[in-house]
Design an enzyme around this catalytic site. Structure first.
Site, PDB file in Angstrom:
ATOM      1  N   GLN A 255       0.704  -1.286   0.075  1.00  0.00           N
ATOM      2  CA  GLN A 255      -0.079   0.236   0.001  1.00  0.00           C
ATOM      3  C   GLN A 255       0.755   1.300   0.034  1.00  0.00           C
ATOM      4  O   GLN A 255       0.169   2.198  -0.335  1.00  0.00           O
ATOM      5  CB  GLN A 255      -0.803  -0.173   1.345  1.00  0.00           C
ATOM      6  CG  GLN A 255      -2.147  -0.995   1.121  1.00  0.00           C
ATOM      7  CD  GLN A 255      -2.857  -0.624  -0.101  1.00  0.00           C
ATOM      8  OE1 GLN A 255      -3.522   0.438  -0.460  1.00  0.00           O
ATOM      9  NE2 GLN A 255      -3.032  -1.494  -0.989  1.00  0.00           N
ATOM     10  N   HIS A 258       2.001   2.870  -3.392  1.00  0.00           N
ATOM     11  CA  HIS A 258       0.984   3.599  -4.131  1.00  0.00           C
ATOM     12  C   HIS A 258       1.026   5.060  -4.373  1.00  0.00           C
ATOM     13  O   HIS A 258       0.969   5.617  -5.432  1.00  0.00           O
ATOM     14  CB  HIS A 258      -0.701   3.244  -3.621  1.00  0.00           C
ATOM     15  CG  HIS A 258      -1.479   2.271  -4.082  1.00  0.00           C
ATOM     16  ND1 HIS A 258      -1.729   2.118  -5.369  1.00  0.00           N
ATOM     17  CD2 HIS A 258      -1.861   0.943  -3.363  1.00  0.00           C
ATOM     18  CE1 HIS A 258      -2.434   0.994  -5.396  1.00  0.00           C
ATOM     19  NE2 HIS A 258      -2.451   0.317  -4.313  1.00  0.00           N
ATOM     20  N   GLU A 322      -9.809   1.206   4.652  1.00  0.00           N
ATOM     21  CA  GLU A 322     -10.106   0.772   3.334  1.00  0.00           C
ATOM     22  C   GLU A 322      -9.686  -0.672   3.047  1.00  0.00           C
ATOM     23  O   GLU A 322     -10.585  -1.467   2.798  1.00  0.00           O
ATOM     24  CB  GLU A 322      -9.213   1.602   2.258  1.00  0.00           C
ATOM     25  CG  GLU A 322      -9.446   1.213   0.712  1.00  0.00           C
ATOM     26  CD  GLU A 322      -8.544   1.785   0.088  1.00  0.00           C
ATOM     27  OE1 GLU A 322      -8.548   1.847  -1.396  1.00  0.00           O
ATOM     28  OE2 GLU A 322      -7.524   2.199   0.387  1.00  0.00           O
ATOM     29  N   HIS A 323      -8.684  -1.074   3.637  1.00  0.00           N
ATOM     30  CA  HIS A 323      -8.083  -2.653   3.481  1.00  0.00           C
ATOM     31  C   HIS A 323      -7.756  -2.848   4.820  1.00  0.00           C
ATOM     32  O   HIS A 323      -7.273  -2.129   5.642  1.00  0.00           O
ATOM     33  CB  HIS A 323      -6.845  -2.727   2.710  1.00  0.00           C
ATOM     34  CG  HIS A 323      -6.971  -2.160   1.305  1.00  0.00           C
ATOM     35  ND1 HIS A 323      -6.351  -1.068   0.896  1.00  0.00           N
ATOM     36  CD2 HIS A 323      -7.490  -2.776  -0.015  1.00  0.00           C
ATOM     37  CE1 HIS A 323      -6.998  -0.959  -0.377  1.00  0.00           C
ATOM     38  NE2 HIS A 323      -7.370  -2.016  -0.886  1.00  0.00           N
ATOM     39  N   ASP A 356      -6.709  -6.509  -4.931  1.00  0.00           N
ATOM     40  CA  ASP A 356      -6.278  -5.585  -5.692  1.00  0.00           C
ATOM     41  C   ASP A 356      -6.641  -6.046  -7.313  1.00  0.00           C
ATOM     42  O   ASP A 356      -6.925  -5.446  -8.199  1.00  0.00           O
ATOM     43  CB  ASP A 356      -5.057  -4.939  -5.625  1.00  0.00           C
ATOM     44  CG  ASP A 356      -5.046  -3.889  -4.809  1.00  0.00           C
ATOM     45  OD1 ASP A 356      -6.146  -3.388  -4.269  1.00  0.00           O
ATOM     46  OD2 ASP A 356      -3.764  -3.349  -4.278  1.00  0.00           O
ATOM     47  N   HIS A 415     -53.810  15.542  -1.495  1.00  0.00           N
ATOM     48  CA  HIS A 415     -53.436  13.904  -1.489  1.00  0.00           C
ATOM     49  C   HIS A 415     -54.767  13.287  -1.111  1.00  0.00           C
ATOM     50  O   HIS A 415     -55.011  12.014  -1.569  1.00  0.00           O
ATOM     51  CB  HIS A 415     -52.415  13.923  -0.420  1.00  0.00           C
ATOM     52  CG  HIS A 415     -50.965  14.297  -0.745  1.00  0.00           C
ATOM     53  ND1 HIS A 415     -50.615  15.533  -1.067  1.00  0.00           N
ATOM     54  CD2 HIS A 415     -50.132  13.371  -0.727  1.00  0.00           C
ATOM     55  CE1 HIS A 415     -49.434  15.501  -1.320  1.00  0.00           C
ATOM     56  NE2 HIS A 415     -48.830  14.013  -1.021  1.00  0.00           N
TER      57      HIS A 415
END
Length: 430
Positions: A255, A258, A322-323, A356, A415
């Site tokens: 990670q 990235h 996230e992960h 991934d 209505h």
């Protein structure tokens, strides 16, 4: 990485703070870009390609000839890997299809719900320091299964004005024909407003840097939906003595490489284990081609030592990664306690990189704590759920008085009358 030993809960938020981006300063850059694309269309996209990608673009749309040429440039080994990944992702996402729902809730009153594809979708595929052809699979496959009528793919060109061949090969494999050489906020603007070459879309998907994220959030104010607010990638690994330090270090680095604004978090049961893993991180990082990026990301990262499992779970749920990788012995007991995470990877032999690329789950996931309230991309992301109702004469006789009473008590006379006028009509037919 900083190491914190049994920090009190009051310090967790500060200790685990993501790298901060000044939203206002980013928006000051992004808003003029979007306005210019709205006004000037393709001309603005070419200008920004020259300014940001340092390339002159004559034809914004990728040609059939470029796609054919790309097909020959992708190795057979990579083609086979992409095909296998496609099979797994397609299998898992197709299993997410739900049948139409139809039921009679009371005599004469039927309700229905069915899934309808979003007609026009835009896929943003990063192509800068890492050309993410895997994102084409993750977004293109559910769009294809859902039956979206039009799919537009935007990705930045390289300095030669070309798109990475693996991106083009994967797009062709999924039947995506509208591929635009545009990246950054300008690509999001093009899909938001439409240009001479780029069709306007109803919803935009895909990860990106802080400028892409800001542009997507602005797009929501212009009537275009987005998959989720997603920023820099992140991972949290929870490890005990059953974990293998080399594996954990590799996951953290996967990670960290990235981008410089990525964040990795290590939660360990002992300080001794934390030191072993961090030593391994240091050694492995030196061997990475993207080691400078990874090392910069590690400056935003932290290792936390917590020997209390309940506190560790609380920290994980508060951070909402996230992960999330669980390398602990009592993993089956732990899983039901995890309520905030984008995607969870279980056990020593489940690397985050499998998700991934090829395990079958989607890698477009909520970051920056949004896993508290957002899901990752799935087949549901590409469809709308439309409900229907049908009432017979007998059904209206039974349900009508209920509606009349409720409408009258809300002081909404029209209505009420919409029901009363029908009931009066039915009474006259006797």
């Amino acid at each position: 990485m900083k190491v914190l030993v049994t920090p009190p809960q009051s310090q967790w938020k500060k200790a685990l703070a993501r790298p901060v981006h000044k939203t206002k300063s980013i928006e000051k850059i992004v808003k003029p870009i979007m306005r210019k694309v709205k006004r000037q269309g393709d001309k603005a996209l070419r200008k920004f390609a020259l300014e940001y990608d340092h390339v002159e673009i004559d034809q914004l749309l990728v040609s059939k000839q470029e796609i054919a040429a790309a097909r020959e440039l992708v190795s057979e080994e990579l083609k086979a890997a992409i095909l296998k990944a496609r099979l797994n992702i397609e299998k898992f996402h197709r299993a997410q299809e739900t049948p139409d729902l139809e039921m009679e809730v009371m005599e004469g009153v039927s309700c229905m719900r069915r899934s309808v594809p979003i007609q026009r979708v835009g896929l943003y595929v990063p192509g800068g320091t890492a050309p993410l052809f895997s994102t084409v699979l993750m977004l293109g496959i559910p769009a294809q299964i859902a039956g979206c009528r039009q799919v537009v793919l935007c990705t930045p060109p390289n300095p030669e004005g070309k798109v990475h061949p693996a991106i083009l090969y994967t797009a062709e494999l999924l039947g995506i024909h509208t591929i635009v050489k545009a990246g950054g906020a300008q690509a999001i603007a093009a899909m938001t407003y439409g240009t001479e070459s780029v069709p306007q879309v109803d919803k935009i998907f895909g990860p990106g840097n802080q400028y892409v994220t800001a542009a997507k959030q602005i797009a929501t104010k212009k009537g275009v939906a987005i998959d989720m607010p997603a920023g820099p990638s992140e991972v949290l690994v929870y490890a005990d003595e059953s974990a293998i330090p080399e594996f954990v270090a590799a996951d953290l680095l996967s990670q960290a490489e990235h981008g410089v604004d990525s964040q990795v978090v290590l939660v360990c049961t002992t300080e001794k284990l934390a030191k072993k893993i961090l030593q391994e991180v240091e050694e492995q990082a030196k061997l990475l081609p993207r080691h400078k990026i990874a090392e910069k990301a590690l400056e935003n990262s932290v290792a936390v030592v917590l020997n209390n499992p309940d506190k560790a779970v609380n920290l994980i749920n508060e951070y909402a990664p996230e992960h999330l990788i669980l390398s602990v012995s009592d993993v089956d007991e732990l899983i039901p306690q995890i309520v905030n995470a984008g995607s969870v990877f279980i056990g020593n032999f489940t690397p985050e990189s499998a998700g991934d690329y090829a395990s079958g789950t989607n890698h477009t996931l909520p970051t920056n704590g949004y896993a508290r309230s957002y899901s990752g991309v799935s087949l549901d992301s590409f469809v709308k759920k439309i409900t229907y109702q049908k009432i017979t004469e007998e059904g209206l006789k039974q349900l009508g008085p209920v509606v009349e009473t409720m409408a009258a008590n809300e002081l909404l006379e029209a209505h009420e009358k919409a029901v009363s006028i029908r009931l009066a009509y039915l009474n006259q037919q006797k």
